[in-house]
Design an enzyme around this catalytic site. Structure first.
Site, PDB file in Angstrom:
ATOM      1  CE  LYS A   1      27.760  41.562  36.998  1.00 31.14           C
ATOM      2  NZ  LYS A   1      28.261  40.930  38.886  1.00 31.14           N
ATOM      3  CB  THR A   2      31.240  43.509  41.693  1.00 34.04           C
ATOM      4  OG1 THR A   2      31.073  43.367  41.575  1.00 34.04           O
ATOM      5  CG2 THR A   2      32.133  42.983  43.247  1.00 34.04           C
TER       6      THR A   2
ATOM      7  CG  ASP B   1      26.696  39.162  41.097  1.00 27.12           C
ATOM      8  OD1 ASP B   1      26.218  39.873  39.919  1.00 27.12           O
ATOM      9  OD2 ASP B   1      27.771  38.751  41.376  1.00 27.12           O
ATOM     10  CD  GLU B   2      28.082  37.466  36.714  1.00 33.11           C
ATOM     11  OE1 GLU B   2      27.005  37.066  35.754  1.00 33.11           O
ATOM     12  OE2 GLU B   2      28.749  38.195  36.844  1.00 33.11           O
TER      13      GLU B   2
ATOM     14  CD  GLN C   1      28.800  40.432  31.365  1.00 33.61           C
ATOM     15  OE1 GLN C   1      29.439  39.690  31.626  1.00 33.61           O
ATOM     16  NE2 GLN C   1      28.789  41.536  31.281  1.00 33.61           N
TER      17      GLN C   1
ATOM     18  NE  ARG D   1      34.964  40.156  30.975  1.00 33.61           N
ATOM     19  CZ  ARG D   1      34.049  40.923  32.176  1.00 33.61           C
ATOM     20  NH1 ARG D   1      33.906  40.744  33.327  1.00 33.61           N
ATOM     21  NH2 ARG D   1      33.164  40.382  31.384  1.00 33.61           N
TER      22      ARG D   1
END
Length: 753
Positions: free
Chosen positions: A36-37, A223-224, A254, A606
DNA sequence: TTCCATTACGCCGCT
DNA sequence: CGTAATGGAA
């Protein structure tokens, strides 16, 4: 329109669709590790490349400053220098910048102070005292929590009372909340929440200002998004309402910040908020092995509501996940250390390939000790951050005073630090006068001779005022910030008192202050128009993860919260025990088990290559050994991807927590009454929690379990003891007064029965 | 007013 | 067990 840039071909189909999406609202549901980044980065570069927006017309809000900086660098590589003109940063840092331009419009000065949690707690405590509440009965922490929640839900002080059924605490909160807001304005200060809600006030009161920023930010990306709260939702909604070029990226699985007001419905409801919103899922995971992904999936399936998406990967199956079953936390740390050294040697990993993730910060301690002993380098992310340390906050309070003299809270912090003879009595006299006259404390100090305080204190105040004024003068004369700071440390006597103390603690403090000076001069070198105000603003918003250095050859230790957005080849998730992960409930509040599960999901995802789960059979808490049961999450994880150290499957009891709730008030934690099993670690290294030896144990009746009677506290039972000889302390649980810790030699108490 | 000893209390996460 | 807060003595 220019030809498409070549970089568009670096992307998969879904990613490309997201990057190409032009105007209009866009929801990208990005699974963990789905790039996504990369999509955000490319999308911004694409918009600029296609001349759809100029760099300064794009606002991108990220979760950490570090993420913003890295993204900006990447975009710079794609489109060149002009990436510098992008508006990128966290909500807090971007809006604090906007507020600095617009402060006057809402009755603040652009040199406003930013209060962290400790500062606002101090302010609340002071207000409580002034209003004759006892901070011991009404806890500032509780009030702060309530006020913060109210702010994030955009409930102002006047409406606070209406919203709730009246209880005493509600009434007090409403009252203190109102004073608190007034006090902060009076102090020319904003707390973290204000940085989000003051822009909303600003835009509501000044539609022209809102329109100015609507026109400036033609494209907005967040973002997020699953971790935004109501205030963040509102402010971006306002900014985007003219052009609706709002692109949000997130993963409902998340969402882990509900405790600070994050509202998962922001992302779940995005499509109903923006009717023509396009939704694009990113479902291919590039990060983890199949085994890791399967574990993650098997966990998150236990949650009820989710946006529709299926994460998959082309990566190898990879190794199974190893479950480490430890005796206690020292055993756990040793075992993890051994695995790290072994994997490093056998498979050629470097230290920075490893991460240790835990639920709570205090778990780092044992790992630090063990790793130091074994010579494993590590970096600790989080915990008590540098800028929260007492000495750093003190120096910053001095500096703040130079530009914001209205700030009573920061002034109170350092007026007698180091002690210069302005004690409690004189201070409260001065403070009362400030309140009565409506002036700032600093104004009262400047005219201290009118205040009629204790004469020696008055003289000290005069010296103090003289010193601050001379520093202000230096600053006005254009002397560098480092120079002024040095002079301040010298003239205030702050350095001198640390030198005189000459303890290990004061040595560390001196080193920290030196580091602060370095930070200041670094800031001056790297910012063309570095002002004290901009420096203070920037550092007050530095986060823990901003300092994480992935190049540093060291094992990383951090909380799962801090690990959000990061990835590591090898991950150890430790402390997988009931009442720890998932956390235990605090003062009877319900634990949000689904959020704990999402947190575990974040932790698992992660990992790239190898993953370890670790739990202890017993663990020390408040110096007492507690029996621990293994986390329910270990029962939920798909059994075919986890193995014990010996390679057998772990015993899972999937029904263990279904249905009835454990009615025991202390479920999960029970006291150890016998030696359960021999620890696997080296006994010679066992330094603490050894038995205490007495010369004549028979003569000492105050043993654990003994019933006692105390002159004041009445009947009780000894639940633990610590220290030796004269220093022996016992913890007694009194029938009527609860838990007390007493010095055995001083306690007026006898053993009964 | 300052300093030191004793007691309270937390250990959920973050801007 | 650790640190913060408090309270009494110099």
């Amino acid at each position: 329109m220019p030809k498409e840039p070549d970089f568009i071909h670096d992307l998969n189909e879904q990613q490309r669709r997201a990057v190409r999406h032009g105007e209009g609202p866009l929801l990208i549901v990005a699974g963990a590790g789905s790039g996504k980044t990369r999509v955000l980065t490319y999308r911004i570069a694409y918009l600029i490349h296609q001349n759809m927006a100029a760099p300064n017309e794009i606002l991108a809000l990220t979760f950490t400053n570090k993420a913003a900086k890295e993204m900006q660098e990447r975009i710079g590589q794609l489109i060149g220098e002009e990436a510098k003109r992008l508006w990128m940063g966290t909500f807090h840092s971007v809006f604090s910048k906007i507020l600095r331009y617009e402060a006057e419009k809402i009755g603040f000065n652009s040199d406003y102070s930013i209060y962290d949690t400790e500062d606002s707690k101090n302010a609340i405590k002071q207000i409580l005292r002034e209003n004759n509440y006892d901070p011991k009965e009404i806890k500032p922490r509780i009030l702060q929590r309530r006020i913060s929640d109210a702010k994030n839900e955009l409930i102002n002080p006047d409406h606070y009372g209406e919203k709730f059924v009246h209880s005493t605490l509600d009434d007090i909160t409403a009252r203190i909340y109102k004073i608190y807001v007034e006090r902060l304005k009076h102090n020319n200060a904003m707390d973290f929440d204000d940085l989000l809600i003051k822009p909303i006030e600003l835009f509501n009161e000044h539609p022209d200002t809102l329109e100015k920023y609507q026109d400036r930010f033609k494209y907005i990306m967040i973002d997020e998004y699953q971790d935004t709260n109501h205030a963040q939702y509102k402010v971006t909604n306002m900014l985007a309402s003219k052009y609706e070029n709002l692109c949000v990226v997130g993963d409902d699985a998340q969402s882990i910040y509900s405790f600070r007001g994050a509202d998962i419905s922001n992302i779940l409801d995005f499509k109903s908020d923006y009717e023509d919103a396009v939704e694009i899922p990113l479902e291919q995971n590039y990060r983890s092995t199949k085994a890791i992904l399967k574990a993650a999936d098997s966990i998150i399936k236990n949650n009820s509501k989710q946006l529709d998406k299926t994460l998959w990967t082309d990566n190898d199956m990879g190794d199974t996940i190893t479950v480490l079953d430890n005796y206690d936390e020292r055993d756990e740390a040793n075992r993890v250390a051994n695995y790290i050294q072994d994997l490093k040697m056998r498979k050629g990993y470097d230290y920075n390939d490893f991460a240790i993730l835990y639920r709570t910060n205090y778990q780092s301690r044992v790992f630090e000790e063990t790793f130091r002993r074994k010579g494993i380098t590590y970096q600790l992310v989080g915990g008590l951050s540098f800028y929260q340390r007492k000495e750093i906050k003190d120096v910053l309070a001095y500096l703040t005073l130079l530009i914001n003299p209205e700030d009573d809270t920061n002034l109170m912090r350092i007026i007698n630090e180091p002690s210069r003879g302005i004690g409690q009595k004189s201070l409260s006299d001065l403070m009362n006068r400030a309140r009565q006259t409506g002036q700032s404390l600093w104004r009262i100090l400047e005219n201290v001779e009118e205040a009629d305080v204790y004469k020696p204190a008055e003289n000290s105040v005069k010296d103090f005022v003289r010193m601050i004024n001379s520093l202000k003068q230096q600053l006005a004369n254009g002397r560098s910030l480092v120079e002024v700071t040095k002079q301040l440390l010298d003239e205030s006597g702050y350095m001198k008192s640390l030198v005189e103390e000459n303890s290990p603690k004061s040595m560390t403090r001196r080193e920290n202050i030196l580091e602060l000076q370095n930070a200041i001069s670094y800031f001056e070198k790297n910012n063309d128009n570095a002002t004290l105000s901009s420096f203070l603003q920037e550092i007050s918003l530095i986060t823990d993860t901003d300092k994480y250095d992935e190049e540093k050859p060291a094992v990383t230790m951090m909380t799962v919260h801090a690990a959000k957005g990061l990835e590591f080849p090898v991950v150890f998730i430790v402390g997988l025990e009931e009442e720890l992960f998932p956390v235990g409930s605090r003062n009877n509040e319900d634990v949000n088990i689904e959020e704990e599960r999402r947190l575990f999901y974040v932790a698992i995802t992660r990992a790239e290559q190898e993953l370890f789960f670790s739990h202890c059979r017993s663990r020390y808490k408040y110096g007492e050994e507690q029996r621990k049961t293994r986390s329910r999450f270990l029962d939920e994880v798909s059994s075919d991807v986890v193995r014990t150290e010996t390679g057998s499957s772990i015993n899972q009891d999937k029904n263990r927590f279904s249905g009835k709730k454990n009615s025991s008030p202390n479920n999960g934690d029970t006291k150890v009454e016998y030696d359960w099993k021999k620890p696997l670690y080296d006994k010679n290294n066992r330094s603490s929690h050894t038995q205490i030896h007495y010369d004549n144990p028979d003569e000492d009746p105050f043993q654990v379990g003994a019933k006692v009677i105390h002159n004041v506290f009445g009947q009780g039972k000894i639940i633990s003891r610590s220290g030796q000889g004269e220093r022996t302390k016992v913890v007694v649980f009194f029938k009527e007064r609860g838990r007390k810790t007493l010095m055995l030699r001083a306690a007026k108490m006898q053993v009964v029965g």
